[in-house]
Motif scaffolding. Structure first.
Motif, PDB file in Angstrom:
ATOM      1  N   SER A 107       0.862  -1.174   0.000  1.00 44.42           N
ATOM      2  CA  SER A 107       0.000   0.000   0.000  1.00 44.42           C
ATOM      3  C   SER A 107       0.898   1.223   0.000  1.00 44.42           C
ATOM      4  O   SER A 107       2.100   1.122   0.142  1.00 44.42           O
ATOM      5  CB  SER A 107      -0.925   0.012   1.214  1.00 44.42           C
ATOM      6  OG  SER A 107      -0.187   0.088   2.401  1.00 44.42           O
ATOM      7  N   GLY A 108       0.323   2.383  -0.147  1.00 48.99           N
ATOM      8  CA  GLY A 108       1.088   3.614  -0.260  1.00 48.99           C
ATOM      9  C   GLY A 108       1.157   4.016  -1.704  1.00 48.99           C
ATOM     10  O   GLY A 108       0.140   4.221  -2.336  1.00 48.99           O
ATOM     11  N   PRO A 109       2.332   4.093  -2.275  1.00 45.57           N
ATOM     12  CA  PRO A 109       2.422   4.542  -3.673  1.00 45.57           C
ATOM     13  C   PRO A 109       2.344   3.386  -4.644  1.00 45.57           C
ATOM     14  O   PRO A 109       2.569   2.237  -4.293  1.00 45.57           O
ATOM     15  CB  PRO A 109       3.769   5.187  -3.722  1.00 45.57           C
ATOM     16  CG  PRO A 109       4.558   4.368  -2.796  1.00 45.57           C
ATOM     17  CD  PRO A 109       3.648   3.992  -1.677  1.00 45.57           C
ATOM     18  N   ILE A 116      -1.502  -1.613  -6.082  1.00 43.72           N
ATOM     19  CA  ILE A 116      -0.848  -0.754  -5.098  1.00 43.72           C
ATOM     20  C   ILE A 116      -1.494   0.625  -5.169  1.00 43.72           C
ATOM     21  O   ILE A 116      -1.320   1.340  -6.144  1.00 43.72           O
ATOM     22  CB  ILE A 116       0.661  -0.621  -5.380  1.00 43.72           C
ATOM     23  CG1 ILE A 116       1.321  -1.992  -5.512  1.00 43.72           C
ATOM     24  CG2 ILE A 116       1.332   0.167  -4.261  1.00 43.72           C
ATOM     25  CD1 ILE A 116       2.750  -1.925  -6.021  1.00 43.72           C
ATOM     26  N   PRO A 117      -2.249   1.027  -4.154  1.00 40.48           N
ATOM     27  CA  PRO A 117      -2.897   2.331  -4.192  1.00 40.48           C
ATOM     28  C   PRO A 117      -1.896   3.484  -4.134  1.00 40.48           C
ATOM     29  O   PRO A 117      -0.884   3.403  -3.450  1.00 40.48           O
ATOM     30  CB  PRO A 117      -3.801   2.351  -2.970  1.00 40.48           C
ATOM     31  CG  PRO A 117      -3.538   1.125  -2.206  1.00 40.48           C
ATOM     32  CD  PRO A 117      -2.598   0.270  -2.961  1.00 40.48           C
ATOM     33  N   ILE A 162      -2.222  15.255  10.159  1.00 37.23           N
ATOM     34  CA  ILE A 162      -1.695  14.919   8.839  1.00 37.23           C
ATOM     35  C   ILE A 162      -0.959  13.583   8.901  1.00 37.23           C
ATOM     36  O   ILE A 162      -1.110  12.728   8.022  1.00 37.23           O
ATOM     37  CB  ILE A 162      -0.758  16.037   8.322  1.00 37.23           C
ATOM     38  CG1 ILE A 162      -1.459  17.393   8.353  1.00 37.23           C
ATOM     39  CG2 ILE A 162      -0.245  15.701   6.932  1.00 37.23           C
ATOM     40  CD1 ILE A 162      -2.769  17.465   7.620  1.00 37.23           C
ATOM     41  N   ALA A 163      -0.163  13.381   9.947  1.00 33.56           N
ATOM     42  CA  ALA A 163       0.567  12.127  10.108  1.00 33.56           C
ATOM     43  C   ALA A 163      -0.386  10.939  10.182  1.00 33.56           C
ATOM     44  O   ALA A 163      -0.163   9.904   9.555  1.00 33.56           O
ATOM     45  CB  ALA A 163       1.442  12.187  11.360  1.00 33.56           C
ATOM     46  N   SER A 164      -1.467  11.093  10.919  1.00 31.64           N
ATOM     47  CA  SER A 164      -2.454  10.026  11.054  1.00 31.64           C
ATOM     48  C   SER A 164      -3.100   9.688   9.705  1.00 31.64           C
ATOM     49  O   SER A 164      -3.274   8.519   9.357  1.00 31.64           O
ATOM     50  CB  SER A 164      -3.527  10.453  12.062  1.00 31.64           C
ATOM     51  OG  SER A 164      -4.529   9.488  12.166  1.00 31.64           O
ATOM     52  N   LEU A 165      -3.420  10.727   8.933  1.00 36.25           N
ATOM     53  CA  LEU A 165      -4.026  10.499   7.614  1.00 36.25           C
ATOM     54  C   LEU A 165      -3.044   9.817   6.671  1.00 36.25           C
ATOM     55  O   LEU A 165      -3.404   8.873   5.957  1.00 36.25           O
ATOM     56  CB  LEU A 165      -4.511  11.822   7.026  1.00 36.25           C
ATOM     57  CG  LEU A 165      -5.168  11.742   5.646  1.00 36.25           C
ATOM     58  CD1 LEU A 165      -6.365  10.801   5.644  1.00 36.25           C
ATOM     59  CD2 LEU A 165      -5.574  13.147   5.199  1.00 36.25           C
ATOM     60  N   ASP A 173      -5.658  -0.718   6.216  1.00 35.76           N
ATOM     61  CA  ASP A 173      -7.074  -0.362   6.181  1.00 35.76           C
ATOM     62  C   ASP A 173      -7.468   0.336   4.884  1.00 35.76           C
ATOM     63  O   ASP A 173      -8.646   0.396   4.545  1.00 35.76           O
ATOM     64  CB  ASP A 173      -7.439   0.538   7.363  1.00 35.76           C
ATOM     65  CG  ASP A 173      -7.433  -0.219   8.680  1.00 35.76           C
ATOM     66  OD1 ASP A 173      -7.558  -1.462   8.654  1.00 35.76           O
ATOM     67  OD2 ASP A 173      -7.290   0.431   9.720  1.00 35.76           O
ATOM     68  N   ASN A 174      -6.497   0.870   4.162  1.00 34.84           N
ATOM     69  CA  ASN A 174      -6.790   1.483   2.858  1.00 34.84           C
ATOM     70  C   ASN A 174      -6.507   0.459   1.764  1.00 34.84           C
ATOM     71  O   ASN A 174      -5.403   0.367   1.243  1.00 34.84           O
ATOM     72  CB  ASN A 174      -5.948   2.733   2.604  1.00 34.84           C
ATOM     73  CG  ASN A 174      -6.192   3.272   1.203  1.00 34.84           C
ATOM     74  OD1 ASN A 174      -7.255   3.075   0.627  1.00 34.84           O
ATOM     75  ND2 ASN A 174      -5.200   3.931   0.650  1.00 34.84           N
TER      76      ASN A 174
END
Length: 194
Positions: A107-109, A116-117, A162-165, A173-174
């Motif tokens: 996940s991430g980039p 891969i989101p 911002i860090a949490s998002l 979870d995303n």
């Protein structure tokens, strides 16, 4: 659940440091990257530094990462901004993509077709050392920026939000959101473009 491994660029201060801390507190392994005070020291404004980051992350991670949060960047009217915030970010995404593809839960980039989101967070003006140095500490500049970037939910914004998002966008979870720009800017976008 197996420990997830994340890479965070810009992890020595500000939003990057807060994101790395957030992920670590949640039990993740975090490879912190920056020009100082990091696991991987690399200057993303130069091609050699970008290549060094990729090779060092590959070595430290064992060839697999589960998420990448590319925070390194500056917002100054300078060619350095383009070299770091644009070319440095693109090189990091492209260079670390094979390590994300090696994960069974990336996940991430990345790219949706590869599972891969890839998402972006637009944080507005946040209460970081860099923001203070650039404009928050000067009353006239602070007033100008506050008028140009109205943030009815708070000016400057909280780093922890911002860090949490960012941690959520790169976390397990995303699994279903990609290609989005998330405005976590205290209402600036909604105020400026109602």
């Amino acid at each position: 659940m197996e420990e997830r491994t994340y890479v965070v660029t810009g992890a020595a201060s500000g939003i990057g440091a807060a994101t790395a801390d957030h992920l670590s507190a949640a039990g993740a392994r975090v490879i912190r990257c920056d020009v100082r005070d990091a696991d991987v020291i690399a200057d993303l404004t130069a091609q050699d530094g970008r290549s060094h980051l990729v090779s060092q992350v590959e070595a430290v991670s064992g060839g697999r990462i589960d998420g990448l949060v590319a925070v390194a960047g500056i917002a100054a009217p300078s060619p350095l901004t383009v070299r770091l915030s644009f070319f440095g970010t693109i090189a990091t995404l492209d260079g670390l993509r094979p390590l994300l593809l090696a994960s069974d839960r990336p996940s991430g980039p990345g790219w949706a077709g590869s599972g891969i989101p890839l998402n972006a967070v637009a944080p507005g003006v946040v209460d970081t050392e860099t923001a203070h140095r650039m404009f928050l500490d000067d009353p006239a500049t602070r007033e100008f920026v506050a008028a140009a970037m109205p943030q009815p939910l708070g000016f400057p914004g909280p780093v922890a939000a911002i860090a949490s998002l960012l941690a959520w966008t790169a976390g397990p979870d995303n699994a279903f959101m990609t290609g989005q720009i998330l405005y976590a800017d205290g209402g600036a976008e909604a105020t400026l473009r109602p």
